[in-house]
Design an enzyme around this catalytic site. Structure first.
Site, PDB file in Angstrom:
ATOM      1  N   VAL A 501     -46.663  81.012 -37.975  1.00  0.00           N
ATOM      2  CA  VAL A 501     -46.782  79.944 -36.971  1.00  0.00           C
ATOM      3  C   VAL A 501     -47.106  80.425 -35.556  1.00  0.00           C
ATOM      4  O   VAL A 501     -47.218  79.603 -34.651  1.00  0.00           O
ATOM      5  CB  VAL A 501     -45.496  79.090 -36.929  1.00  0.00           C
ATOM      6  CG1 VAL A 501     -45.214  78.449 -38.281  1.00  0.00           C
ATOM      7  CG2 VAL A 501     -44.289  79.910 -36.453  1.00  0.00           C
ATOM      8  N   ALA A 679     -48.260  75.534 -32.311  1.00  0.00           N
ATOM      9  CA  ALA A 679     -49.301  74.593 -32.733  1.00  0.00           C
ATOM     10  C   ALA A 679     -50.233  75.250 -33.748  1.00  0.00           C
ATOM     11  O   ALA A 679     -51.280  74.700 -34.071  1.00  0.00           O
ATOM     12  CB  ALA A 679     -50.101  74.112 -31.521  1.00  0.00           C
ATOM     13  N   HIS A 680     -49.863  76.435 -34.239  1.00  0.00           N
ATOM     14  CA  HIS A 680     -50.690  77.174 -35.194  1.00  0.00           C
ATOM     15  C   HIS A 680     -49.906  77.370 -36.480  1.00  0.00           C
ATOM     16  O   HIS A 680     -48.851  78.006 -36.469  1.00  0.00           O
ATOM     17  CB  HIS A 680     -51.079  78.549 -34.630  1.00  0.00           C
ATOM     18  CG  HIS A 680     -51.760  78.494 -33.308  1.00  0.00           C
ATOM     19  ND1 HIS A 680     -51.807  79.569 -32.445  1.00  0.00           N
ATOM     20  CD2 HIS A 680     -52.423  77.498 -32.687  1.00  0.00           C
ATOM     21  CE1 HIS A 680     -52.472  79.237 -31.358  1.00  0.00           C
ATOM     22  NE2 HIS A 680     -52.847  77.982 -31.476  1.00  0.00           N
ATOM     23  N   GLN A 681     -50.429  76.845 -37.565  1.00  0.00           N
ATOM     24  CA  GLN A 681     -49.785  77.055 -38.865  1.00  0.00           C
ATOM     25  C   GLN A 681     -50.801  77.697 -39.803  1.00  0.00           C
ATOM     26  O   GLN A 681     -51.926  77.228 -39.920  1.00  0.00           O
ATOM     27  CB  GLN A 681     -49.281  75.736 -39.457  1.00  0.00           C
ATOM     28  CG  GLN A 681     -48.316  74.981 -38.554  1.00  0.00           C
ATOM     29  CD  GLN A 681     -49.000  73.944 -37.689  1.00  0.00           C
ATOM     30  OE1 GLN A 681     -49.818  73.172 -38.165  1.00  0.00           O
ATOM     31  NE2 GLN A 681     -48.665  73.909 -36.405  1.00  0.00           N
TER      32      GLN A 681
END
Length: 750
Positions: A501, A679-681
């Site tokens: 993440v 905000a990154h998966q």
């Protein structure tokens, strides 16, 4: 609100949003109202509460305002019911019920509830505000009872979020004038933007259809539709069905449609264009983000943001267009055995993606926070780089994460999906995939995927949509793709695991608008979101990945208030008055730790010791940057309000403070805690050389089912270490190109 009456529009007021709060009893609601009042109470204005030379009526009203007033407690209760994990809701209810009794108040609040008159114990709602504040302060740092810390964080965050996000029919919040926040909500003068819906000829918006009009709309898009009343289905035939319209889905749709395939894209969100966006934080997050942007991990340590609209994350991201770092490509090729990432084909894909997104490197004018980052780095002699963006160099929009109102940001909704629609693709919105259609298979894999079943979010459309296709692609992101695969009966042991993440924590610096800081012009919410960045380099060999990346966050006042440390009602109001001149820097690490997706409301995650060490190094570097830029005061987001006034402090005092800063765990793990955001998966259905190592092969095809592909960030084998938009789109480009070649040869004929 702007927009055409016949099409979906973002709300400006939440008055038409209702919650069924029957889960909260009247006695529990009394306790909740009392907690909200203690978190954000009316307080008398003192001379030191505001550091400017004037106090206007808006500031006076701000200090007298209270979160106990409707609709704030009702909104808090509604979100807990509709979006909270069952265990958290039960725990919150138990605590609220206990507080409604004298014995329960004694149990949870101790001696602070003692009174001088019979029966000598006062229940929580009857305690004076200052005692309730003291109780919440104790909960925040309670040594032994982590559930109290968690419930404090939950209620504090929701209460403050709604204080600054709720708006009236005039799209206004009474607190905004006091905190010097003026969102840009006026209609753009660009008439070409106002009238343009670039996907119009390919869109079917089920939210605004009836059963009869839906069939007509689908057939008008040259789709074969058959009604099956026996099985309560609309059967639709196509060549390729893609679930999700974001980074991966948009790219795949364009390439396959341009290759002559009939493509159908399913998107559970709605379609908005520049003229529909409002720049209002609350309504925008509710409409454009999965679960309204409120996705905590099971222990509350990480808050996750994921887009849920046509364009997916690219419609709401921060425009950063960084290539996959060379060390990462080398690692994925060498250690994971995935030759794709070391190939010329992948590098050519990155170049093509950058051209299609109109990536530029440079910035005509930087916003306040990026000015701070650049000035601090330059004063320290540190490298600071201009960040490539999928927008023009003149792009100065500070609210692109609520949808770009200028159409300057080149998300998939204005690039790849336009290409797809121009080649005959159809996008069906407001439609959530339920399960994949799998049959037994006698070829390479044990199963074959022949389509997907989806359901419209429009309750008037009772029949499911069964889209039958030669090829099915899941592009619904690292949170939803594993759930779709698991709900369809796939059993690969890697599904849902390996979730990365890019965990991030922030630090802040306050820069008064007058004095030495006047050269840093603007406000925290203005200007391009990320135009500068600093890499915290390793001490080890050259060419390795940095320990952390420091960038500037886009953060509205409601989200900022929710994340801010809460020490008292007066303190949080004083903090919010500084909102427009508080520069935030966030530190992002390439995590070695990972998590697991179990359901929409159950996501676990943990960092490694190395992750925390890298985060600590990054936080300390970011604080030094703020000091070097001229901050009057600096601090972290630790729950005890860790901060330092810089003026008059010696170098030793500053170093002592910075040395005390370290990466913390979440509220369930430690007395002193801070929440991570992301905000990154990535990685929850990763590529692998074998089915034991991954969910899909190097071509993106499932190891379990022929004709089933995954084309989103979930296929990445590990964290990228930089904003992943270019990496996801380049990977999707390679997967879709190879698939188009195979389909042209007839490999996936039914």
């Amino acid at each position: 609100m702007k927009g055409k009456q016949s099409h979906p529009r973002l709300r400006t007021s939440w008055e038409n949003k209702s919650y069924d709060n029957q889960i909260i009893s009247s006695s529990e609601m009394d306790s909740l109202v009392s907690i909200c009042e203690a978190i954000f109470p009316p307080v008398d204005l003192h001379h030191d509460d505001h550091d400017q030379s004037f106090i206007n009526n808006s500031i006076k009203s701000f200090f007298q305002s209270s979160a106990s007033n409707n609709p704030i407690p009702n909104e808090v209760a509604g979100v807990m019911k509709d979006k909270g994990m069952a265990e958290a809701v039960i725990l919150a209810r138990v605590i609220l019920w206990l507080l409604s009794t004298r014995l329960g108040t004694l149990l949870l609040c101790g001696s602070l509830c003692f009174g001088k008159e019979w029966p000598f114990i006062t229940k929580f709602s009857h305690l004076p505000t200052h005692k309730r504040e003291n109780i919440l302060q104790n909960w925040s740092t309670h040594t032994f009872l982590s559930p109290l810390r968690l419930i404090f964080f939950l209620l504090k965050s929701l209460c403050l979020y709604f204080c600054f996000s709720l708006v009236d029919d005039n799209a206004h919040n009474v607190a905004w004038e006091a905190i010097d926040y003026k969102p840009e909500t006026t209609t753009t003068n660009n008439t070409a933007v106002n009238k343009d819906r670039p996907l119009e000829k390919g869109i079917v918006e089920t939210l605004y259809e009836t059963p009869s009009s839906l069939i007509r709309s689908l057939t008008n898009k040259s789709l074969s539709v058959e009604e099956d009343p026996t099985h309560n289905l609309y059967k639709i035939k196509c060549d390729v069905v893609i679930v999700g319209s974001g980074c991966g889905g948009g790219v795949a749709a364009a390439i396959l449609a341009e290759a002559g395939q009939k493509v159908v894209v399913l998107e559970k969100g709605n379609y908005y264009t520049a003229d529909d966006y409002s720049s209002l934080e609350g309504p925008s997050l509710e409409e454009l983000m999965h679960q309204g942007g409120m996705i905590p991990t099971t222990d509350g340590s990480v808050m996750i943001l994921a887009g849920s609209t046509v364009g997916g994350g690219t419609a709401v991201n921060w425009s950063v267009a960084l290539n996959t770092p060379d060390p990462v490509l080398e690692e994925w090729g060498r250690e994971y055995g995935l030759g794709l990432f070391r190939s010329a084909r992948y590098r050519l894909a990155m170049e093509f993606v950058a051209r299609r997104l109109g990536v530029t490197t440079g910035c005509v004018k930087e916003g306040f926070q990026n000015q701070v980052l650049r000035k601090g780095c330059e004063n320290l002699g540190l490298d600071v780089e201009l960040v490539p963006r999928n927008s023009s160099m003149a792009h100065y929009c500070g609210s692109c994460y609520y949808g770009c109102r200028s159409t300057d940001k080149q998300g998939t909704d204005v690039t790849w999906l336009v290409d797809a629609v121009n080649s005959g693709a159809v996008i069906i919105t407001g439609c959530k995939a339920q399960k994949l259609l799998l049959t037994e298979n006698s070829c390479r894999r044990s199963k074959r995927c022949v389509g997907v079943v989806a359901r419209s979010i429009n309750g008037n459309i009772c029949k499911n949509l069964q889209i039958e296709a030669k090829v099915t692609i899941s592009s619904c992101g690292s949170l939803m793709t594993p759930l779709l695969l698991m709900s369809s009966g796939l059993r690969n042991k890697q599904i849902g695991k390996n979730l990365h993440v890019h965990p991030s924590q922030m630090v802040w610096g306050y820069f008064p608008p007058e004095g030495a800081n006047i050269e840093l012009d603007g406000k925290s919410y203005e200007g391009g979101l990320i135009t500068s960045a600093h890499r915290v380099l390793q001490d080890r060999e050259a060419g390795s990945m940095p320990r952390a990346l420091i960038e500037t966050p886009a953060i509205g006042p409601a989200s900022w208030a929710a994340l801010c440390p809460w020490e008292s009602g007066r303190d949080i109001k004083r903090r919010l008055l500084r909102y427009s001149r508080t520069a935030n820097l966030f530190v992002m690490v390439r995590d070695k730790g990972s998590g697991k997706v179990m359901s929409e409301k159950r996501i676990s995650y943990s960092l490694t010791n190395e992750d925390r060490e890298n985060m600590t190094t990054g936080l300390r570097r970011a604080l030094r940057i703020l000091i070097a830029a001229g901050a009057d005061e600096i601090g972290t987001y630790r729950n005890d309000g860790q901060r330092l006034k810089c003026k008059g402090k010696s170098e030793e005092e500053i170093e002592e403070f910075i040395g005390s800063v370290c990466a913390t765990n979440g509220p369930m793990s430690a007395r002193l805690w801070a929440v991570y955001c992301t905000a990154h998966q990535m990685g929850s259905c990763k590529m692998g050389r074998t089915e034991n190592e991954g969910v899909v092969d190097e071509n993106g095809e499932s190891w379990e089912a022929d004709g089933l592909f995954v084309c989103d960030g979930s296929v990445l084998p590990s964290a990228v270490g930089v904003n992943p938009m270019i990496t996801i789109q380049s990977t999707a480009y390679c997967i879709a190109k190879k698939l188009a070649e195979c389909m042209k040869k007839g490999q996936y004929e039914n």
